[in-house]
Design a protein around this motif. Structure first.
Motif, PDB file in Angstrom:
ATOM      1  N   ALA A 150      -4.519   1.040   7.023  1.00 60.55           N
ATOM      2  CA  ALA A 150      -4.435   2.499   6.945  1.00 60.55           C
ATOM      3  C   ALA A 150      -3.423   2.930   5.891  1.00 60.55           C
ATOM      4  O   ALA A 150      -3.662   3.895   5.148  1.00 60.55           O
ATOM      5  N   ALA A 151      -2.286   2.214   5.795  1.00 59.01           N
ATOM      6  CA  ALA A 151      -1.287   2.553   4.769  1.00 59.01           C
ATOM      7  C   ALA A 151      -1.857   2.350   3.369  1.00 59.01           C
ATOM      8  O   ALA A 151      -1.645   3.181   2.469  1.00 59.01           O
ATOM      9  N   LEU A 152      -2.589   1.249   3.159  1.00 60.73           N
ATOM     10  CA  LEU A 152      -3.203   1.018   1.847  1.00 60.73           C
ATOM     11  C   LEU A 152      -4.241   2.089   1.526  1.00 60.73           C
ATOM     12  O   LEU A 152      -4.337   2.553   0.377  1.00 60.73           O
ATOM     13  N   VAL A 153      -5.021   2.495   2.521  1.00 61.55           N
ATOM     14  CA  VAL A 153      -6.023   3.551   2.294  1.00 61.55           C
ATOM     15  C   VAL A 153      -5.332   4.867   1.934  1.00 61.55           C
ATOM     16  O   VAL A 153      -5.784   5.598   1.041  1.00 61.55           O
ATOM     17  N   ILE A 154      -4.224   5.177   2.607  1.00 62.61           N
ATOM     18  CA  ILE A 154      -3.485   6.409   2.292  1.00 62.61           C
ATOM     19  C   ILE A 154      -2.952   6.359   0.867  1.00 62.61           C
ATOM     20  O   ILE A 154      -3.041   7.344   0.109  1.00 62.61           O
ATOM     21  N   LEU A 155      -2.391   5.228   0.473  1.00 56.03           N
ATOM     22  CA  LEU A 155      -1.903   5.089  -0.901  1.00 56.03           C
ATOM     23  C   LEU A 155      -3.042   5.229  -1.905  1.00 56.03           C
ATOM     24  O   LEU A 155      -2.876   5.857  -2.967  1.00 56.03           O
ATOM     25  N   LEU A 156      -4.192   4.641  -1.586  1.00 53.19           N
ATOM     26  CA  LEU A 156      -5.339   4.746  -2.482  1.00 53.19           C
ATOM     27  C   LEU A 156      -5.811   6.194  -2.608  1.00 53.19           C
ATOM     28  O   LEU A 156      -6.068   6.682  -3.720  1.00 53.19           O
ATOM     29  N   PHE A 157      -5.903   6.897  -1.486  1.00 54.49           N
ATOM     30  CA  PHE A 157      -6.336   8.291  -1.534  1.00 54.49           C
ATOM     31  C   PHE A 157      -5.292   9.152  -2.261  1.00 54.49           C
ATOM     32  O   PHE A 157      -5.653  10.106  -2.966  1.00 54.49           O
ATOM     33  N   GLY A 158      -4.014   8.819  -2.094  1.00 53.90           N
ATOM     34  CA  GLY A 158      -2.985   9.543  -2.836  1.00 53.90           C
ATOM     35  C   GLY A 158      -3.128   9.358  -4.337  1.00 53.90           C
ATOM     36  O   GLY A 158      -3.003  10.324  -5.106  1.00 53.90           O
TER      37      GLY A 158
END
Length: 734
Positions: free
Chosen positions: A452-460
């Motif tokens: 989830a943290a990696l997905v948030i960074l990617l979406f950011g």
């Protein structure tokens, strides 16, 4: 009463069990004392006897518990001792088997054994006939397939890697088909020719055919990876010499081990003795181990140079550093692995050897897949990112921004791949049980949080890229409407504010997904902001003043302003300061807290104030007419589009020492008055020269005075040579 009877029955059962155990230990012929209920009652009624019985029961229960604990949970030292004892016993057993095998072979050669040589000769003849037919058919079919494969290589040479991969698959299928055809031919020979009318084949022939199928299929797989004969199909970056070298040794090792364990050893085990078969296996494994150690030592320098090549080129990432460290000890690790493999096979070939082979194959597959993924990523990064021409024209900075971010993202991806390969290797060797841990509640929570943290960074990152691209598109004058100065300023401020807010938001969300309590961080940020507000009053004043300046739309990027004692073009506006480029090219950074007054010279419109100085003798009406003519000539040039009004003639504004000042104003669009004014001055000079209007320059008038009648005294002029040879000079005297 009921509890007392239950206790008596339990104790009676225990005493019966104890007496039974004692009876087993007693010599035969002796009577075993019988425990009756009356005896038990007497023991329980006697306090001393009862206490003695309880003490004895507690001691026996404690001893039994300790013995069970020792049996169920052995200590580390006990485990090591047991493993060492088992290894020593297996080594001794293996040595005994080898010696027995050597003895059996020697007895067979000397003729003192009871081996039936007629049976051995019959088996050997049949096996040789089947082998001759098998390998002859394989040789002929392989030659035919080689011609077809060579033509496929010619078509694949120089083509794209995807086309070469397709031809490589077809070539591998043909290679495997040749093995299958030869295997079928061997079965036909064994069943129809050697088997004769019975149509049956010997087990030894079956062993040979199966060993051939397994060994040659493994060679097909090695040829698929290394491609020693067809370089056009080789996808791994490797020279022809290196490919041929490794295929030579690997194929020899596979053939030696495969045919020995699957054919030679079983035949010797059946027809000679198991000891002789074990001796052959040990000899072959020892030969393969020694050969492997020699190959490792032979390639020590070459592999070390390959592993440390990234670090030698100046790369300092995790993979380069790890490869450089491993380059110095790789040969020691490889030799230790080969020796451990031989010892494990010798000690426990039935259990430990399959585990070690499986772990080795899984580790090799993990390294191979990880290497292919890293190679693909490296090729993608090295190839660069090229956007379509239309998109590059619309968003000129997008390609550079992606080329700056993509290598970092790929570096993170490479690191993740390396970690995954390490986890896979550790899982294969049983060092960790990652798959079982992932299925647990804690494992799912941790892996889910990381994902989830990696997905948030990617979406950011995607949000930042989309916002920057949209701002860049809006600021591009070649597409859509031309942005105004106000739009440029507001879009630049929006990009900065959005970037800061996005970084804070993404960081907080990522930390929250990782299990970090962000409530104290938010409270700490509030306290820190309050402390900064009290301690950095200038910074707060800069920000507040900047906010009001932006709200009042006093200046924008591209405006010419005068503020804080600095004049120039506004290059950059932030919420705290303004960057001004002066006329000489100096960049000035002016904080808003030092700004008292802002003079914007490009708001709405501008005036060129023409103050023309003429001689006292000139006719003012003629001067005004000449100035009007110059204005009309100016309107006929490209500056006429910037003029938004007639000439504002204001007349005489000053009487100077030697000239009269006549003023006029030219109204232009914002920022156009400087260029229009320079062009107007040129036309003034041309028109005045043509009309003979004097533009005086400063001069000194010599006044000699005058009498009451208005007559000036005479001015005496005498010519005199100052020095010999000089031109005569005029001297004025009174």
């Amino acid at each position: 009463m009921l509890l007392r009877l239950l206790f008596i029955s339990i104790v009676a059962s225990f005493l019966s069990f104890s007496h039974g155990a004692f009876a087993q230990d007693m010599p035969s012929g002796q009577e075993t004392p019988a425990a009756s209920v009356e005896d038990l009652v007497r023991i329980l009624e006697n306090e001393d006897a009862r206490n003695a019985l309880l003490t004895k029961l507690k001691t026996q229960v404690s001893a039994a518990g300790q013995e069970a604990a020792v049996q169920t949970e052995p200590t580390l030292a006990r485990q090591i001792a047991e493993q060492t004892r088992a290894a020593a016993e297996q080594i001794v057993t293996g040595g005994t088997a080898i010696w027995a095998g050597v003895t059996a072979v020697a007895a067979m050669l000397s003729g003192s054994s009871d081996v039936d040589y007629g049976v051995i000769w019959n088996v050997a003849i049949h096996v040789v006939l089947v082998g001759a037919g098998l390998f002859t058919s394989f040789f002929l079919v392989a030659m035919l397939m080689h011609v077809v494969q060579r033509r496929l290589e010619g078509r694949a040479s120089g083509r794209h890697w995807s086309v070469r991969a397709a031809f490589m698959v077809i070539s591998t299928v043909l290679d495997g088909l040749s093995v299958a055809i030869a295997w079928g031919a061997g079965y036909f020979i064994a069943l129809q020719i050697i088997g004769g009318a019975t149509g049956r084949m010997d087990i030894n022939q079956t062993l040979l055919l199966n060993a051939f199928l397994m060994v040659e299929m493994l060679k097909v797989a090695m040829r698929l990876v290394l491609q020693p004969r067809f370089p056009a199909f080789r996808l791994i970056p490797m020279s022809d010499t290196t490919s041929a070298y490794w295929y030579f040794w690997l194929s020899r090792g596979v053939s030696l081990v495969g045919y020995t364990f699957m054919f030679v050893a079983p035949v010797i085990d059946t027809n000679v003795s198991p000891a002789a078969a074990q001796a052959v296996r040990v000899l072959v494994m020892l030969t393969v181990t020694v050969t492997g150690i020699l190959i490792v030592l032979q390639n020590r320098v070459r592999v070390r140079a390959t592993l440390s090549s990234r670090a030698s080129r100046g790369r300092s990432d995790f993979i380069s550093r790890a490869s450089a460290v491993f380059a110095g000890v790789w040969h020691l690790v490889a030799i230790a692995y080969l020796i451990a493999f031989f010892v494990v096979w010798l000690v426990n070939p039935t259990a430990a050897l399959p585990f070690m082979i499986t772990a080795t194959v899984q580790s090799f597959i993990a390294v191979l897949v990880g290497g292919l993924v890293i190679t693909f990523i490296s090729r993608f990064v090295n190839a660069g990112l090229r956007l379509p021409d239309d998109l590059r024209l619309r968003l000129p900075a997008l390609e550079g921004r992606l080329q700056a971010f993509v290598p970092r993202v790929m570096q993170v991806t490479r690191t993740i791949v390396v970690i995954a390969v390490v986890i896979a290797i550790a899982q294969a060797w049983g060092l960790i049980d990652f798959l079982s841990w992932v299925t647990t509640e804690r494992g799912q929570r941790i892996t889910g949080s990381l994902f989830a943290a990696l997905v948030i960074l990617l979406f950011g990152f995607v949000a930042y890229l989309a916002m920057s691209s949209w701002v860049e598109y809006r600021l591009n004058p070649d597409y859509g409407s031309v942005p105004t100065s106000r739009e440029k300023t507001l879009l630049s401020l929006f990009r900065n504010a959005f970037t800061i807010a996005l970084i804070v938001l993404v960081t907080m969300l990522a930390l929250a997904q990782l299990g970090v309590n962000i409530a104290p961080l938010l409270a700490g940020a509030g306290v820190l902001g309050l402390a900064v507000g009290f301690g950095a009053q200038k910074l707060v004043q800069d920000i507040i003043t900047g906010v009001f300046i932006q709200l009042e739309n006093v200046m924008n990027e591209g405006d010419v302003v005068d503020l804080g004692g600095v004049s120039g073009v506004v290059e950059k506006l932030t919420i705290r300061s303004v960057s001004i480029r002066s006329l000489d090219g100096t960049l000035h950074l002016v904080p808003f807290s030092s700004v008292d007054t802002v003079a914007n010279m490009m708001k709405g419109f501008g005036y060129h104030v023409a103050e023309i100085r003429v001689a006292y003798r000139e006719n003012i009406a003629e001067v005004k007419e000449a100035m009007q003519e110059a204005f009309e000539l100016l309107q006929q040039t490209e500056w006429g589009e910037k003029i938004i009004g007639p000439l504002d003639m204001q007349g005489i504004t000053a009487f100077g020492d030697s000239a009269i000042t006549v003023r006029a104003r030219i109204k232009t669009i914002a920022g156009g008055h400087w260029g229009a004014g320079r062009a107007y001055n040129e036309f003034i000079k041309d028109v005045f020269d043509r009309r003979g209007i004097e533009i005086p320059y400063p001069h000194v008038t010599l006044y000699m005075g005058e009498d009451k009648s208005g007559n000036a005294p005479p001015l005496r002029i005498k010519q005199q040579n100052i020095e010999s040879g000089d031109e005569p000079a005029a001297i004025i005297t009174s």
